[in-house]
Every structure is written in C-alpha cells, then in structure tokens.
Design a protein around this motif. Structure first.
Motif, PDB file in Angstrom:
ATOM      1  N   SER A  21     -24.155  29.725 -91.479  1.00 15.87           N
ATOM      2  CA  SER A  21     -24.291  30.406 -90.371  1.00 15.87           C
ATOM      3  C   SER A  21     -23.218  31.404 -89.856  1.00 15.87           C
ATOM      4  N   LEU A  23     -22.228  31.413 -86.978  1.00 12.98           N
ATOM      5  CA  LEU A  23     -21.203  30.482 -86.131  1.00 12.98           C
ATOM      6  C   LEU A  23     -20.197  29.937 -87.050  1.00 12.98           C
ATOM      7  N   PHE A  24     -20.358  29.222 -88.257  1.00 13.63           N
ATOM      8  CA  PHE A  24     -19.665  28.758 -89.065  1.00 13.63           C
ATOM      9  C   PHE A  24     -18.622  29.730 -89.755  1.00 13.63           C
ATOM     10  N   ARG A  27     -16.163  30.934 -86.821  1.00  9.03           N
ATOM     11  CA  ARG A  27     -15.194  29.738 -86.629  1.00  9.03           C
ATOM     12  C   ARG A  27     -14.257  29.530 -87.492  1.00  9.03           C
ATOM     13  N   SER A  35     -16.479  30.391 -79.821  1.00  9.82           N
ATOM     14  CA  SER A  35     -17.963  30.249 -79.975  1.00  9.82           C
ATOM     15  C   SER A  35     -18.011  28.684 -80.296  1.00  9.82           C
ATOM     16  N   LYS A  36     -18.621  27.817 -79.336  1.00  8.20           N
ATOM     17  CA  LYS A  36     -18.683  26.335 -79.698  1.00  8.20           C
ATOM     18  C   LYS A  36     -19.813  25.826 -80.465  1.00  8.20           C
ATOM     19  N   ASN A  37     -19.721  24.905 -81.318  1.00  9.88           N
ATOM     20  CA  ASN A  37     -20.648  24.259 -82.107  1.00  9.88           C
ATOM     21  C   ASN A  37     -21.113  23.046 -81.438  1.00  9.88           C
ATOM     22  N   CYS A  39     -24.932  21.923 -80.938  1.00  6.85           N
ATOM     23  CA  CYS A  39     -26.182  21.343 -81.545  1.00  6.85           C
ATOM     24  C   CYS A  39     -26.254  21.568 -82.785  1.00  6.85           C
ATOM     25  N   GLU A  40     -26.045  22.947 -83.088  1.00  8.31           N
ATOM     26  CA  GLU A  40     -26.410  23.672 -84.460  1.00  8.31           C
ATOM     27  C   GLU A  40     -27.660  23.780 -84.618  1.00  8.31           C
ATOM     28  N   CYS A  47     -22.994  28.445 -78.625  1.00  9.47           N
ATOM     29  CA  CYS A  47     -22.330  29.510 -79.565  1.00  9.47           C
ATOM     30  C   CYS A  47     -23.012  30.711 -79.365  1.00  9.47           C
ATOM     31  N   CYS A  57     -28.129  32.806 -80.618  1.00  9.73           N
ATOM     32  CA  CYS A  57     -27.438  31.799 -81.108  1.00  9.73           C
ATOM     33  C   CYS A  57     -26.834  31.772 -82.183  1.00  9.73           C
ATOM     34  N   CYS A  59     -25.568  29.920 -84.358  1.00 10.52           N
ATOM     35  CA  CYS A  59     -25.943  29.076 -85.305  1.00 10.52           C
ATOM     36  C   CYS A  59     -27.103  29.122 -85.778  1.00 10.52           C
TER      37      CYS A  59
END
Ligand code: FES
Ligand code: FES
Length: 152
Positions: A21, A23-24, A27, A35-37, A39-40, A47, A57, A59
């Motif tokens: 993702s 997001l990954f 980060r 950007s926080k994880n 629920c993914e 995120c 999002c 994620c």
C-alpha cells in the motif's frame, strides 16, 4: 518495482513490492510516519492523504498506483515548522486527545476548506464522516474546523 513520485513537493523514489500500500511505502520506505495505520481497510481515515489533490485512504491505494503522481501527507500540510491554520485550530480548540486520528482529520479538514472555505455544519460532518475518532466525541473537532474556517 521502483516507483518515483512527488511527496510534499519533493521528488522521491522507493523500491516497493507490487502489492504494497501507499501507506506502507510512506511510513516504512519514505520515512513519513505522520499518516497513521489504524484499520488498514478504509474504515477509519487515519491514513488520509491527498493524491493529485483528491482525499484518499493511503491504505487502499497501492504504492504502485502513486507512481508518477503527487502525494501530500500531513507532514506537507504546513510550511516547514509553521503549523497550517487547521493544525493550529486543532491545538487551539483542544481537539486532540490520543492524537491517532488527528493527522487524517487535519488532511481531510484542509481539503474541505480548500474547496469549501465556509462549510455548513452538514458539510463539515459529511466531509469528516470517513474519519473516526475514538476519544473526543467530535465536538472539539468540529470546533476546530469552524475555528480554522473563521481564521482563513
Ligand atoms: S488505516 Fe486507512 S482507513 Fe484506516
Ligand atoms: S484523539 Fe484519539 S482517536 Fe481521536
């Protein structure tokens, strides 16, 4: 695969797995943990980032899909060490408790005020409906949005 994208105005490259993702990648590969994880799976909005100006999002977006595109994360919302008016409003309104939802809410609020400088109550609630907060009960968050809108 290698991807190249613009993040917060800076050209960046990363070696990513095809199924990874955005997001990954932000980060873990690009050193941007704002950007926080939580629920993914696209449920909480923690995120939230801008992808070519659209709120998404991170994620739910593949890092590969961001190849060649422009991303803005919470780290890029303000100018250097200067807080964005939305960030300042969250501080001033006391809209932060544990803070886990805050980066996503800041990005979502900044996006809202960019397209709708004076949002109605309904527009505020609708715009932030994808951002879950487990702590505040939302009252202070809505205060912060109103404060940021008034400050613009
Ligand atoms: S971590 Fe992406 S929506 Fe929850
Ligand atoms: S301040 Fe804790 S989840 Fe929102």
């Amino acid at each position: 695969m290698n991807i190249a994208l613009t993040v917060n105005g800076e050209r960046m490259e990363a070696e990513v797995w095809e199924g990874e993702s955005l997001l990954f990648a932000l980060r873990e590969r690009l050193g941007l943990p704002g950007s926080k994880n939580a629920c993914e799976q696209g449920e909480c909005g923690s995120c939230s980032v801008l992808l070519d100006g659209d709120l998404v999002c991170a994620c739910l977006v593949l890092a590969a899909q961001a190849n060649g595109h422009e991303v803005v994360t919470v780290e890029g919302v303000g100018a250097g060490t200067d807080l964005h008016p939305v960030q300042q409003a969250f501080v001033d309104a006391g809209a932060v408790q544990c803070g886990f939802c805050t980066p996503g809410l800041v990005v979502a609020t900044a996006a809202l005020l960019e397209r709708t400088p004076n949002p109605t109550e309904y527009e505020i609630r609708e715009a932030l409906s994808g951002n879950l907060c487990r702590c505040t009960g939302y009252a202070k968050i809505f205060d912060a949005v109103r404060l940021a809108a008034a400050a613009r």
